[in-house]
Design an enzyme around this catalytic site. Structure first.
Site, PDB file in Angstrom:
ATOM      1  N   GLY A  12      79.520  47.447 -16.795  1.00 56.79           N
ATOM      2  CA  GLY A  12      79.710  46.620 -16.251  1.00 56.79           C
ATOM      3  C   GLY A  12      78.535  45.578 -16.316  1.00 56.79           C
ATOM      4  N   ASP A  13      78.592  44.256 -16.385  1.00 54.92           N
ATOM      5  CA  ASP A  13      77.676  43.422 -16.066  1.00 54.92           C
ATOM      6  C   ASP A  13      76.721  43.280 -17.360  1.00 54.92           C
ATOM      7  OD1 ASP A  13      78.037  42.749 -13.516  1.00 54.92           O
ATOM      8  OD2 ASP A  13      76.768  44.408 -12.623  1.00 54.92           O
ATOM      9  N   LYS A  16      79.739  39.889 -20.341  1.00 55.59           N
ATOM     10  CA  LYS A  16      81.030  39.549 -20.628  1.00 55.59           C
ATOM     11  C   LYS A  16      81.413  38.091 -20.691  1.00 55.59           C
ATOM     12  CE  LYS A  16      82.735  42.594 -18.071  1.00 55.59           C
ATOM     13  NZ  LYS A  16      81.601  43.334 -17.562  1.00 55.59           N
ATOM     14  N   GLY A  40      81.794  39.813 -11.490  1.00 60.72           N
ATOM     15  CA  GLY A  40      81.133  38.609 -11.377  1.00 60.72           C
ATOM     16  C   GLY A  40      80.656  38.433 -12.778  1.00 60.72           C
ATOM     17  N   HIS A  41      81.120  36.992 -13.475  1.00 63.35           N
ATOM     18  CA  HIS A  41      80.918  36.874 -14.955  1.00 63.35           C
ATOM     19  C   HIS A  41      80.117  35.394 -14.859  1.00 63.35           C
ATOM     20  CE1 HIS A  41      84.678  39.289 -16.070  1.00 63.35           C
ATOM     21  NE2 HIS A  41      83.757  40.005 -15.527  1.00 63.35           N
ATOM     22  N   THR A  42      78.945  35.490 -15.619  1.00 65.45           N
ATOM     23  CA  THR A  42      77.996  34.357 -15.396  1.00 65.45           C
ATOM     24  C   THR A  42      78.111  33.487 -16.741  1.00 65.45           C
ATOM     25  OG1 THR A  42      76.687  35.927 -13.929  1.00 65.45           O
ATOM     26  CG2 THR A  42      75.673  33.750 -14.721  1.00 65.45           C
ATOM     27  N   THR A 128      82.273  47.285  -4.267  1.00 67.92           N
ATOM     28  CA  THR A 128      81.697  45.924  -4.033  1.00 67.92           C
ATOM     29  C   THR A 128      82.399  45.452  -2.618  1.00 67.92           C
ATOM     30  OG1 THR A 128      83.813  45.192  -5.130  1.00 67.92           O
ATOM     31  CG2 THR A 128      81.779  45.335  -6.354  1.00 67.92           C
ATOM     32  N   ARG A 142     103.694  51.591  -4.548  1.00 71.00           N
ATOM     33  CA  ARG A 142     104.781  50.649  -4.436  1.00 71.00           C
ATOM     34  C   ARG A 142     105.001  50.162  -3.110  1.00 71.00           C
ATOM     35  NH1 ARG A 142     107.967  55.290  -7.267  1.00 71.00           N
ATOM     36  NH2 ARG A 142     106.614  56.351  -5.947  1.00 71.00           N
ATOM     37  N   GLN A 223      84.460  44.768 -15.571  1.00 69.62           N
ATOM     38  CA  GLN A 223      83.871  46.057 -15.325  1.00 69.62           C
ATOM     39  C   GLN A 223      83.543  46.523 -16.843  1.00 69.62           C
ATOM     40  OE1 GLN A 223      87.003  45.674 -13.225  1.00 69.62           O
ATOM     41  NE2 GLN A 223      85.473  44.606 -12.007  1.00 69.62           N
ATOM     42  N   THR A 299      77.954  39.632  -8.047  1.00 71.35           N
ATOM     43  CA  THR A 299      78.932  39.600  -6.691  1.00 71.35           C
ATOM     44  C   THR A 299      78.450  40.058  -5.486  1.00 71.35           C
ATOM     45  OG1 THR A 299      80.794  40.138  -8.407  1.00 71.35           O
ATOM     46  CG2 THR A 299      81.435  40.633  -5.951  1.00 71.35           C
ATOM     47  N   ARG A 304      70.376  45.951  -9.622  1.00 72.50           N
ATOM     48  CA  ARG A 304      70.916  47.005 -10.398  1.00 72.50           C
ATOM     49  C   ARG A 304      70.071  48.045 -10.839  1.00 72.50           C
ATOM     50  NH1 ARG A 304      73.114  41.917 -13.919  1.00 72.50           N
ATOM     51  NH2 ARG A 304      74.725  41.548 -12.775  1.00 72.50           N
ATOM     52  N   ASP A 332      66.504  39.879 -25.633  1.00 76.18           N
ATOM     53  CA  ASP A 332      65.235  39.291 -25.517  1.00 76.18           C
ATOM     54  C   ASP A 332      64.526  40.098 -24.459  1.00 76.18           C
ATOM     55  OD1 ASP A 332      67.700  38.355 -23.957  1.00 76.18           O
ATOM     56  OD2 ASP A 332      66.258  37.221 -22.726  1.00 76.18           O
TER      57      ASP A 332
HETATM   58  P1  GDP Z   1      79.429  40.290 -17.000  1.00 73.83           P
HETATM   59  O1  GDP Z   1      79.577  40.878 -15.608  1.00 73.83           O
HETATM   60  O2  GDP Z   1      79.431  41.065 -18.083  1.00 73.83           O
HETATM   61  O3  GDP Z   1      79.745  38.968 -17.288  1.00 73.83           O
HETATM   62  O4  GDP Z   1      77.945  39.957 -16.819  1.00 73.83           O
HETATM   63  P2  GDP Z   1      76.999  39.355 -15.676  1.00 73.83           P
HETATM   64  O5  GDP Z   1      77.097  37.884 -15.459  1.00 73.83           O
HETATM   65  O6  GDP Z   1      77.377  39.979 -14.265  1.00 73.83           O
HETATM   66  O7  GDP Z   1      75.370  39.580 -15.890  1.00 73.83           O
HETATM   67  C1  GDP Z   1      74.925  39.486 -17.182  1.00 73.83           C
HETATM   68  C2  GDP Z   1      73.671  38.523 -16.714  1.00 73.83           C
HETATM   69  O8  GDP Z   1      72.851  38.498 -17.840  1.00 73.83           O
HETATM   70  C3  GDP Z   1      73.908  37.047 -16.508  1.00 73.83           C
HETATM   71  O9  GDP Z   1      72.931  36.563 -15.631  1.00 73.83           O
HETATM   72  C4  GDP Z   1      73.762  36.341 -17.554  1.00 73.83           C
HETATM   73  O10 GDP Z   1      73.479  35.118 -17.507  1.00 73.83           O
HETATM   74  C5  GDP Z   1      72.700  37.039 -18.396  1.00 73.83           C
HETATM   75  N1  GDP Z   1      72.857  37.101 -19.860  1.00 73.83           N
HETATM   76  C6  GDP Z   1      73.856  37.144 -20.509  1.00 73.83           C
HETATM   77  N2  GDP Z   1      73.349  37.271 -21.976  1.00 73.83           N
HETATM   78  C7  GDP Z   1      72.049  37.259 -21.952  1.00 73.83           C
HETATM   79  C8  GDP Z   1      70.960  37.328 -22.931  1.00 73.83           C
HETATM   80  O11 GDP Z   1      71.308  37.342 -24.112  1.00 73.83           O
HETATM   81  N3  GDP Z   1      69.657  37.479 -22.362  1.00 73.83           N
HETATM   82  C9  GDP Z   1      69.566  37.199 -21.243  1.00 73.83           C
HETATM   83  N4  GDP Z   1      68.285  37.240 -20.885  1.00 73.83           N
HETATM   84  N5  GDP Z   1      70.433  36.974 -20.354  1.00 73.83           N
HETATM   85  C10 GDP Z   1      71.604  36.961 -20.704  1.00 73.83           C
HETATM   86  P1  IMO Z   2      81.727  42.874 -14.086  1.00 69.87           P
HETATM   87  O1  IMO Z   2      82.953  42.542 -14.338  1.00 69.87           O
HETATM   88  C1  IMO Z   2      79.242  46.085 -12.303  1.00 69.87           C
HETATM   89  C2  IMO Z   2      81.385  48.900  -9.437  1.00 69.87           C
HETATM   90  C3  IMO Z   2      80.710  48.997  -8.062  1.00 69.87           C
HETATM   91  C4  IMO Z   2      80.930  50.329  -7.788  1.00 69.87           C
HETATM   92  C5  IMO Z   2      82.432  50.808  -8.504  1.00 69.87           C
HETATM   93  C6  IMO Z   2      83.775  50.551  -7.500  1.00 69.87           C
HETATM   94  O2  IMO Z   2      81.251  41.881 -13.177  1.00 69.87           O
HETATM   95  O3  IMO Z   2      81.152  43.627 -15.025  1.00 69.87           O
HETATM   96  P2  IMO Z   2      84.867  48.541  -6.587  1.00 69.87           P
HETATM   97  O4  IMO Z   2      84.488  47.423  -5.923  1.00 69.87           O
HETATM   98  O5  IMO Z   2      85.422  48.065  -8.049  1.00 69.87           O
HETATM   99  O6  IMO Z   2      85.901  49.342  -5.878  1.00 69.87           O
HETATM  100  O7  IMO Z   2      83.574  49.348  -6.905  1.00 69.87           O
HETATM  101  O8  IMO Z   2      82.408  49.565  -9.370  1.00 69.87           O
HETATM  102  N1  IMO Z   2      81.746  47.588 -10.050  1.00 69.87           N
HETATM  103  C7  IMO Z   2      80.953  46.793 -10.777  1.00 69.87           C
HETATM  104  N2  IMO Z   2      79.766  47.132 -11.401  1.00 69.87           N
HETATM  105  N3  IMO Z   2      80.106  45.188 -12.641  1.00 69.87           N
HETATM  106  C8  IMO Z   2      81.239  45.097 -12.154  1.00 69.87           C
HETATM  107  O9  IMO Z   2      82.125  44.000 -12.666  1.00 69.87           O
HETATM  108  C9  IMO Z   2      81.905  45.853 -11.048  1.00 69.87           C
HETATM  109  N4  IMO Z   2      82.894  45.866 -10.514  1.00 69.87           N
HETATM  110  C10 IMO Z   2      82.759  47.080  -9.776  1.00 69.87           C
HETATM  111  O10 IMO Z   2      79.522  48.570  -7.861  1.00 69.87           O
HETATM  112  O11 IMO Z   2      79.959  51.229  -8.210  1.00 69.87           O
HETATM  113 MG    MG Z   3      79.119  40.896 -13.644  1.00 75.53          MG
END
Ligand code: GDP
Ligand code: IMO
Ligand code: MG
Length: 440
Positions: A12-13, A16, A40-42, A128, A142, A223, A299, A304, A332
């Site tokens: 995750g993170d 995306k 949590g998508h940024t 979370t 169900r 995720q 979120t 991390r 980077d």
């Molecule tokens: P997601 O859950 O997969 O959408 O990812 P998150 O948003 O939780 O975390 C990704 C973080 O990396 C965010 O703060 C983005 O703004 C940042 N990010 C995405 N692409 C890049 C990159 O190429 N370089 C840097 N430095 N940050 C990035």
């Molecule tokens: P995005 O879409 C990173 C992790 C939680 C925990 C496990 C189970 O932003 O990549 P849950 O609340 O889903 O039952 O928690 O999954 N987790 C994530 N880790 N990015 C996420 O989403 C996550 N969504 C859940 O930290 O370990």
């Molecule tokens: Mg995220």
């Protein structure tokens, strides 16, 4: 294109949100297909930062249809708050549609998530605490309540009673909690129903209309593969399937409608919550990468865990998702490191070697990474927009990854901003070249 699935290929993170926002520029629709507001998508766009939890990351792209598919679990409070926030910041949300079949996160799911974690104590998963697990459990049992039930008071009340019945014992400690009062809960959810009614739709019909017209549709995963309930590091996983196959189930399309599958990764590894992480780092290097990468949960704000890129796990993720392209983000963040390691093999407690991702929990908990060391680069790469502008060592690093997992790299992230991206020829199939040209 036209059907392109985008999934996280680590824990995750991976970035995306940013990649979905980029692909949305050439798509008529973006569909979220699983997970809930555990995500949590940024997106960093025009100097503003957006953090989306439930609403598809195509929402900033004007006129792109944004669908919350049947596979998503929806907390209607979070959804209405997110809609309010987007509107207050000037975003048009009229293109949003929510599947009538998506399941609802109810107040008792949140309480049960908290209680479940408290009970596990030291063994907790580190969820979370958004009620995700208990909601999917009710779906499977169900006993779930769906978005369509928000529109009928009698049905809603009946279903809440039925869902609460088998939970009486586990909810006893919350007997006096006003959130569990039947009347209060019904009224609260009916109010959400009134607010959301105009967005509720048959999202399956909508997605098929787009595909039949030959329009591009992006299926946005949440995720990552290693958090998948079937294929991840069970039980330290989420309660849905973040792998690409789930796009079909969670959006209501068949496998033939998928043309490309992009696995989003970071150039290193991170994980939030508990569970095995064979390439985990600690000490000053981990702190440095965490700070430079801003590795704090979108979120929950939790720091991390960070580690080297794990190619054993990535090759596994490439297989179970049939990845056709990789998006390597945050390259980077590695600039300035003298040497960079990538894990190409695991070593078990008794010295056994593993080329493949181990299926056995005990084995997985005890393996450590074996590494190949590659030279780093000193240059700042945040202004690179063409592959040829990247330092040779950065290009070699990417080539090593692509060769090891046998998946071409489609795009490379060189900074958080939308324009900080390098498209490769493989990314052109996804509209990449045009995006890169348009972004400058
Ligand atoms: P997601 O859950 O997969 O959408 O990812 P998150 O948003 O939780 O975390 C990704 C973080 O990396 C965010 O703060 C983005 O703004 C940042 N990010 C995405 N692409 C890049 C990159 O190429 N370089 C840097 N430095 N940050 C990035
Ligand atoms: P995005 O879409 C990173 C992790 C939680 C925990 C496990 C189970 O932003 O990549 P849950 O609340 O889903 O039952 O928690 O999954 N987790 C994530 N880790 N990015 C996420 O989403 C996550 N969504 C859940 O930290 O370990
Ligand atoms: Mg995220």
């Amino acid at each position: 294109m036209p059907g392109i699935v985008l999934v996280g290929a680590q824990w995750g993170d991976e970035g995306k949100g940013k990649v979905t926002d980029l692909l949305a520029e050439h798509a008529h629709a973006v569909v979220r297909f699983q997970g809930g507001n555990n995500a949590g998508h940024t997106i960093v766009r025009d100097g503003r930062t957006w953090k989306l939890h439930l609403i598809p990351s195509g929402i900033l792209q004007r006129d792109t249809l944004c669908l919350i598919g049947n596979g998503v679990v929806v907390d209607p409070k979070v959804l209405t708050d997110e809609l309010d926030e987007l509107r207050s910041r000037g975003v048009d949300t009229e293109c949003l549609r929510i599947s009538a079949n998506a399941h609802l996160i109810m107040p008792y799911h949140l309480l049960l998530d908290h209680a479940g974690e408290a009970k596990l104590g030291k063994l907790q998963i580190g969820t979370t605490r958004r009620g995700i697990g208990p909601c999917y459990a009710d779906k499977a049992a169900r006993l779930g309540i769906r978005v369509q039930d928000l529109l009928d008071e009698k049905i809603l009340k009946k279903k809440i009673i039925a869902a609460l019945e088998p939970k009486r014992l586990s909810l006893r400690p919350f007997a006096k909690d006003p959130r569990l009062d039947l009347q209060t809960m019904t009224e609260e959810y009916l109010t959400y129903g009134h607010r959301l009614e105009r967005y509720i739709a048959d999202t399956i019909r909508l997605v098929h209309e787009q595909l039949e017209q030959g329009n591009n549709v992006v299926f946005e995963g949440a995720q990552g593969a290693l958090l998948d309930i079937d294929h991840g590091t069970y039980p330290f996983v989420t309660s849905s399937n973040p792998v690409a196959g789930a796009a079909c189930v969670g959006a209501g399309v068949g496998p033939k409608q998928i043309d490309e599958i992009v696995g989003v990764i970071k150039a290193y590894g991170t994980r939030v919550g508990a569970g095995p992480f064979p390439t985990e780092l600690d000490g000053p290097l981990a702190d440095e990468i965490r700070e430079r990468g801003g590795e704090y949960g979108t979120t929950t704000g939790r720091p991390r865990r960070v580690g080297w890129l794990d190619l054993v796990a990535l090759r596994y993720a490439a297989r179970i998702n049939s990845l056709t392209g990789l998006a390597v983000m945050k390259l980077d963040v590695l600039s300035g490191l003298e040497r960079i390691r990538v894990c190409t093999r695991y070593r078990g407690a008794e010295g056994a070697e593993f080329e493949d991702f181990p299926y056995h929990q005990t084995v997985l908990h005890h393996v450590s990474g074996e590494y190949v060391e590659l030279p780093g680069w000193a240059e700042d790469i945040t202004e690179c927009r063409e592959e040829s502008e990247l330092p040779p060592a950065a290009r070699d690093y990417l080539q090593f990854v692509a060769d090891f997992v046998n998946v071409p790299i489609a795009l490379i992230g060189v900074g958080p901003r939308r324009d900080q991206v390098v498209w490769t020829p493989a990314g052109a199939r996804m509209g990449g070249v045009a995006t890169s040209a348009g972004a400058r």
